[in-house]
Design a protein around this motif. Structure first.
Motif, PDB file in Angstrom:
ATOM      1  N   PHE A 259      52.331  78.967  47.412  1.00 29.34           N
ATOM      2  CA  PHE A 259      51.837  77.755  48.074  1.00 29.34           C
ATOM      3  C   PHE A 259      52.921  76.676  48.041  1.00 29.34           C
ATOM      4  O   PHE A 259      53.175  76.001  49.039  1.00 29.34           O
ATOM      5  N   GLY A 260      53.570  76.534  46.880  1.00 36.10           N
ATOM      6  CA  GLY A 260      54.676  75.587  46.766  1.00 36.10           C
ATOM      7  C   GLY A 260      55.809  75.939  47.706  1.00 36.10           C
ATOM      8  O   GLY A 260      56.404  75.065  48.350  1.00 36.10           O
ATOM      9  N   ASN A 261      56.114  77.233  47.814  1.00 38.02           N
ATOM     10  CA  ASN A 261      57.182  77.694  48.696  1.00 38.02           C
ATOM     11  C   ASN A 261      56.853  77.390  50.153  1.00 38.02           C
ATOM     12  O   ASN A 261      57.706  76.935  50.926  1.00 38.02           O
ATOM     13  N   TRP A 262      55.618  77.618  50.534  1.00 38.27           N
ATOM     14  CA  TRP A 262      55.161  77.343  51.903  1.00 38.27           C
ATOM     15  C   TRP A 262      55.316  75.858  52.229  1.00 38.27           C
ATOM     16  O   TRP A 262      55.862  75.492  53.270  1.00 38.27           O
ATOM     17  N   LEU A 263      54.851  75.009  51.327  1.00 41.11           N
ATOM     18  CA  LEU A 263      54.932  73.570  51.553  1.00 41.11           C
ATOM     19  C   LEU A 263      56.384  73.110  51.639  1.00 41.11           C
ATOM     20  O   LEU A 263      56.764  72.317  52.507  1.00 41.11           O
ATOM     21  N   CYS A 264      57.227  73.663  50.760  1.00 40.07           N
ATOM     22  CA  CYS A 264      58.637  73.290  50.734  1.00 40.07           C
ATOM     23  C   CYS A 264      59.354  73.737  52.008  1.00 40.07           C
ATOM     24  O   CYS A 264      60.210  73.025  52.532  1.00 40.07           O
ATOM     25  N   MET A 265      59.014  74.906  52.525  1.00 40.78           N
ATOM     26  CA  MET A 265      59.622  75.389  53.767  1.00 40.78           C
ATOM     27  C   MET A 265      59.366  74.427  54.921  1.00 40.78           C
ATOM     28  O   MET A 265      60.280  74.089  55.678  1.00 40.78           O
ATOM     29  N   ILE A 266      58.121  73.992  55.052  1.00 45.70           N
ATOM     30  CA  ILE A 266      57.764  73.092  56.142  1.00 45.70           C
ATOM     31  C   ILE A 266      58.532  71.779  56.030  1.00 45.70           C
ATOM     32  O   ILE A 266      59.125  71.286  57.003  1.00 45.70           O
ATOM     33  N   LEU A 267      58.529  71.195  54.828  1.00 48.31           N
ATOM     34  CA  LEU A 267      59.200  69.913  54.621  1.00 48.31           C
ATOM     35  C   LEU A 267      60.717  70.043  54.766  1.00 48.31           C
ATOM     36  O   LEU A 267      61.377  69.168  55.325  1.00 48.31           O
ATOM     37  N   ALA A 268      61.268  71.144  54.254  1.00 46.49           N
ATOM     38  CA  ALA A 268      62.716  71.354  54.337  1.00 46.49           C
ATOM     39  C   ALA A 268      63.168  71.485  55.786  1.00 46.49           C
ATOM     40  O   ALA A 268      64.240  70.995  56.169  1.00 46.49           O
ATOM     41  N   GLY A 269      62.360  72.157  56.625  1.00 46.56           N
ATOM     42  CA  GLY A 269      62.707  72.293  58.033  1.00 46.56           C
ATOM     43  C   GLY A 269      62.792  70.949  58.728  1.00 46.56           C
ATOM     44  O   GLY A 269      63.706  70.683  59.518  1.00 46.56           O
ATOM     45  N   GLN A 270      61.835  70.065  58.429  1.00 44.39           N
ATOM     46  CA  GLN A 270      61.868  68.717  59.003  1.00 44.39           C
ATOM     47  C   GLN A 270      63.099  67.949  58.517  1.00 44.39           C
ATOM     48  O   GLN A 270      63.802  67.301  59.298  1.00 44.39           O
ATOM     49  N   ALA A 271      63.355  68.046  57.216  1.00 42.75           N
ATOM     50  CA  ALA A 271      64.480  67.302  56.630  1.00 42.75           C
ATOM     51  C   ALA A 271      65.815  67.783  57.178  1.00 42.75           C
ATOM     52  O   ALA A 271      66.708  66.977  57.483  1.00 42.75           O
ATOM     53  N   ALA A 272      65.969  69.100  57.317  1.00 39.11           N
ATOM     54  CA  ALA A 272      67.247  69.658  57.778  1.00 39.11           C
ATOM     55  C   ALA A 272      67.580  69.185  59.186  1.00 39.11           C
ATOM     56  O   ALA A 272      68.716  68.774  59.469  1.00 39.11           O
ATOM     57  N   ASP A 273      66.608  69.239  60.091  1.00 41.70           N
ATOM     58  CA  ASP A 273      66.870  68.790  61.462  1.00 41.70           C
ATOM     59  C   ASP A 273      67.094  67.291  61.539  1.00 41.70           C
ATOM     60  O   ASP A 273      67.894  66.800  62.348  1.00 41.70           O
TER      61      ASP A 273
END
Length: 495
Positions: free
Chosen positions: A336-350
């Motif tokens: 669940f933590g990994n899923w949440l981090c993936m979504i947020l990281a994608g926004q941050a990276a772009d």
């Protein structure tokens, strides 16, 4: 613009393509709206697809605990006595109607790892076929085939461990095409400055599939019996396939629901990145050091990821000593933590690329280092806190959560260096990255013959060391711009 990393020579034109999706001198096309857009509809359906992919993949990890005869487990001396039990009495009686099997620890290891023997075979062919005919049907049929085979898991188990291993290997063949096919589709659909958002959204379905299927499988095992785990997720995969075929198309040009402005936006953003070459430049691909940087990072990351994915329920039961119902919930927490981090990281990276003008390479390095070294630190820590199950769960959750940063690092770097061949490149890297799934559980089982905390410390330390090595190697040799061999002389659209 952030300065490129050491040893990276980038000319002005390369920096321009690294920071903007448009050609120099071309009229700027405003980004098409996100709401109700065809590209985000594709991301949502892909999200649901990868939810199913991982639900079908990991359900056996929980069900296997209930499939094996407890007397066989005790005879194997697998359950550790070092830690006290933390089982909370449950009033509902545990359903015992599911058949039990006399499978020792080694057999269980082969059953858990067998999926990857099929999975590794179809990686490169999947990427190649998707680059030629498109990824829609290939991905859809891959998941449909896996779902149908999953329905026959109870029958295969009754026939013996060999039949179950063969069935799981066949399921791996079906799922092996999914990620390369999706990468090939995103090569035609994802504007460069939206890649991190779109890809992390679609692939985050895998994490949510793990999050939900682990506890749900545990509950089904507890209140019904383990056979229904495979019936439920098999039917779910078939229902998803119907939606996928109805709503998805291979390219924006073939999509009947896309707006003209969105089609123009995607086409213009990819104009200087796709190749119209008919043949695949195999020799330059295999000579490409940036590709091998992704290979090493992908292999290293998956060593820890797959080992935990297949063995975390077993670790929870045999070392920390939770029952199967509580086991499923706590096993899902890290993902669940990994899923949440993936979504947020994608926004941050772009955002770092579009608004803060970070170079693509800089972003990929930062996110890969955080997503690989961070998990390594907490993985080692989890092995050295003894029987403190609260800290163990916390550290394993933090470790897996930080791994979500890698999704905006090395995981999508294929599209940065060769978007026209992204499916093929992912097939190549995922072939190597599947090896840990094949041998990781077997090695982990062999390293834990007495199932002691000290033996599991060794398993965690090996995974952490491999992770750190992969992060450093990627940072040294990765690239962020489209490679020359991935372009033709005219920088035209792919035919």
């Amino acid at each position: 613009m952030k300065a490129p990393g050491p040893g990276l020579a980038v000319n002005d034109d390369e920096e321009h393509t690294d920071s903007t999706p448009l050609l120099q001198g071309a009229p700027r096309i405003e980004a098409a709206p996100v709401c109700c857009s065809a590209r985000y509809n594709l991301a949502v359906l892909a999200f649901l697809g990868f939810f199913v992919v991982y639900a079908l993949r990991v359900n056996l990890s929980v069900a296997l605990v209930d499939m094996v005869d407890s007397n066989s487990t005790l005879a194997d001396n697998r359950t550790s006595k070092e830690c006290p039990e933390h089982c909370t009495p449950v009033k509902v009686l545990h359903n015992q109607t599911g058949r039990k099997y006399q499978w020792d620890a080694e057999t269980q290891g082969w059953i858990l790892g067998s999926f990857f023997y099929g999975y590794i075979i179809t990686q490169i062919p999947g990427g190649y076929i998707a680059s030629k005919i498109g990824g829609k049907l290939l991905l859809g049929l891959g998941i449909l085939g896996t779902a149908v085979l999953t329905l026959f898991t109870p029958v295969a188990a009754d026939l013996g461990a060999g039949a179950l291993i063969a069935l799981r290997a066949l399921e791996g063949l079906g799922e092996g095409v999914t990620f390369p096919a999706m990468h090939a589709m995103w090569a035609s659909w994802a504007p460069p400055l939206e890649r991190s958002k779109l890809l992390t959204l679609s692939y985050a379905g895998a994490q949510l599939g793990t999050v939900i299927s682990l506890p749900l499988s545990g509950m089904i095992c507890y209140y019904m019996n383990w056979t229904y785990v495979f019936y439920f997720f098999g039917v779910l995969g078939i229902l998803w396939f119907i939606l996928w075929v109805w709503f998805v198309s291979d390219t924006p040009e073939s999509n009947k629901r896309i707006s003209h402005s969105e089609k123009e936006y995607i086409a213009s953003s990819l104009k200087n990145q796709l190749s119209s070459q008919k043949s695949v430049p195999w020799v330059p691909i295999f000579k490409s050091l940036p590709l091998w940087a992704i290979v090493v990072a992908h292999f290293s990351y998956n060593w820890t990821y797959y080992t935990l994915l297949t063995l975390l329920p077993t670790y929870m039961k045999e070392i920390l000593r939770f029952d199967v119902q509580e086991n499923g919930l706590l096993s899902a927490l890290p993902y669940f933590g990994n899923w949440l981090c993936m979504i947020l990281a994608g926004q941050a990276a772009d955002n770092l690329r579009a608004k803060w003008k970070f170079s693509t390479l800089c972003v990929r390095r930062i996110f890969s280092l955080i997503g690989m070294i961070g998990p390594a630190v907490f993985l080692v820590a989890a092995g050295f806190i003894g029987c403190d199950y609260s800290l163990a769960v916390a550290f394993l959750t933090i470790s897996t959560t930080l791994g979500g940063f890698g999704s905006s690092g090395f995981s999508i770097n294929h599209l940065d260096i060769a978007p026209s061949y992204a499916g093929i490149l992912l097939g190549i890297t995922n072939t190597f990255a599947t090896i840990p799934g094949m041998i990781g559980p077997v090695i982990a089982k062999s390293l834990t013959p007495d199932n002691t905390v000290r033996e599991w410390q060794t398993v965690f330390c090996i995974g952490a060391a491999i992770n750190v090595f992969g992060a450093v190697f990627f940072s040294l040799f990765a690239k962020g711009e489209v490679q020359n061999w991935a372009l033709d002389d005219h920088h035209g659209h792919r035919n």
